[in-house]
Design a protein around this motif. Structure first.
Motif, PDB file in Angstrom:
ATOM      1  N   ASP A  65     -27.589 -22.098  58.698  1.00  0.00           N
ATOM      2  CA  ASP A  65     -28.017 -23.229  59.513  1.00  0.00           C
ATOM      3  C   ASP A  65     -28.290 -24.462  58.662  1.00  0.00           C
ATOM      4  N   VAL A  66     -28.965 -24.290  57.543  1.00  0.00           N
ATOM      5  CA  VAL A  66     -29.255 -25.419  56.650  1.00  0.00           C
ATOM      6  C   VAL A  66     -27.959 -26.012  56.095  1.00  0.00           C
ATOM      7  N   ILE A  67     -27.021 -25.168  55.712  1.00  0.00           N
ATOM      8  CA  ILE A  67     -25.738 -25.646  55.181  1.00  0.00           C
ATOM      9  C   ILE A  67     -24.955 -26.405  56.248  1.00  0.00           C
ATOM     10  N   ALA A  72     -23.057 -31.560  58.569  1.00  0.00           N
ATOM     11  CA  ALA A  72     -23.016 -32.486  59.706  1.00  0.00           C
ATOM     12  C   ALA A  72     -23.646 -33.827  59.354  1.00  0.00           C
ATOM     13  N   PHE A  73     -24.797 -33.796  58.669  1.00  0.00           N
ATOM     14  CA  PHE A  73     -25.455 -35.049  58.282  1.00  0.00           C
ATOM     15  C   PHE A  73     -24.626 -35.805  57.251  1.00  0.00           C
ATOM     16  N   ARG A  74     -23.978 -35.084  56.365  1.00  0.00           N
ATOM     17  CA  ARG A  74     -23.156 -35.722  55.334  1.00  0.00           C
ATOM     18  C   ARG A  74     -21.943 -36.414  55.950  1.00  0.00           C
ATOM     19  N   ARG A  75     -21.360 -35.783  56.943  1.00  0.00           N
ATOM     20  CA  ARG A  75     -20.224 -36.409  57.633  1.00  0.00           C
ATOM     21  C   ARG A  75     -20.659 -37.658  58.392  1.00  0.00           C
ATOM     22  N   ASN A  76     -21.854 -37.629  58.911  1.00  0.00           N
ATOM     23  CA  ASN A  76     -22.351 -38.762  59.687  1.00  0.00           C
ATOM     24  C   ASN A  76     -22.695 -39.950  58.782  1.00  0.00           C
TER      25      ASN A  76
END
Length: 82
Positions: A65-67, A72-76
């Motif tokens: 889940d953390v990964i 997802a946050f990195r893509r955003n």
């Protein structure tokens, strides 16, 4: 404790008629596969100390889940991902 109590009923009959579960049947299939059946003979409280597969699965799912969140946050936005 929600993991071990539900796994307790995944390893024995009566989840819907005795325990009155609202979990879908697929949850019981997954918990039956991700737990040691011998640990759920007495009570779910005993299983917390005995079921190392369940504890490992909880840790592994948390790590996954953390990964996935980091991806997802990195893509955003790479600048504020961490």
């Amino acid at each position: 404790m929600d993991w071990f109590n539900t796994a307790f009923w995944a390893n024995r009959p009566g989840a819907y008629d005795v325990w009155r579960s609202i979990y879908p049947p697929l949850s019981f299939v997954f918990l039956d596969l991700a737990s040691l059946p011998g640990c759920y003979r007495d009570s779910p409280f005993h299983a917390r100390d005995c079921d190392w597969v369940g504890r490992s699965a909880i840790g592994a799912l948390y790590l996954i889940d953390v990964i996935l969140l980091w991806i997802a946050f990195r893509r955003n936005d790479r600048r504020t991902a961490i």
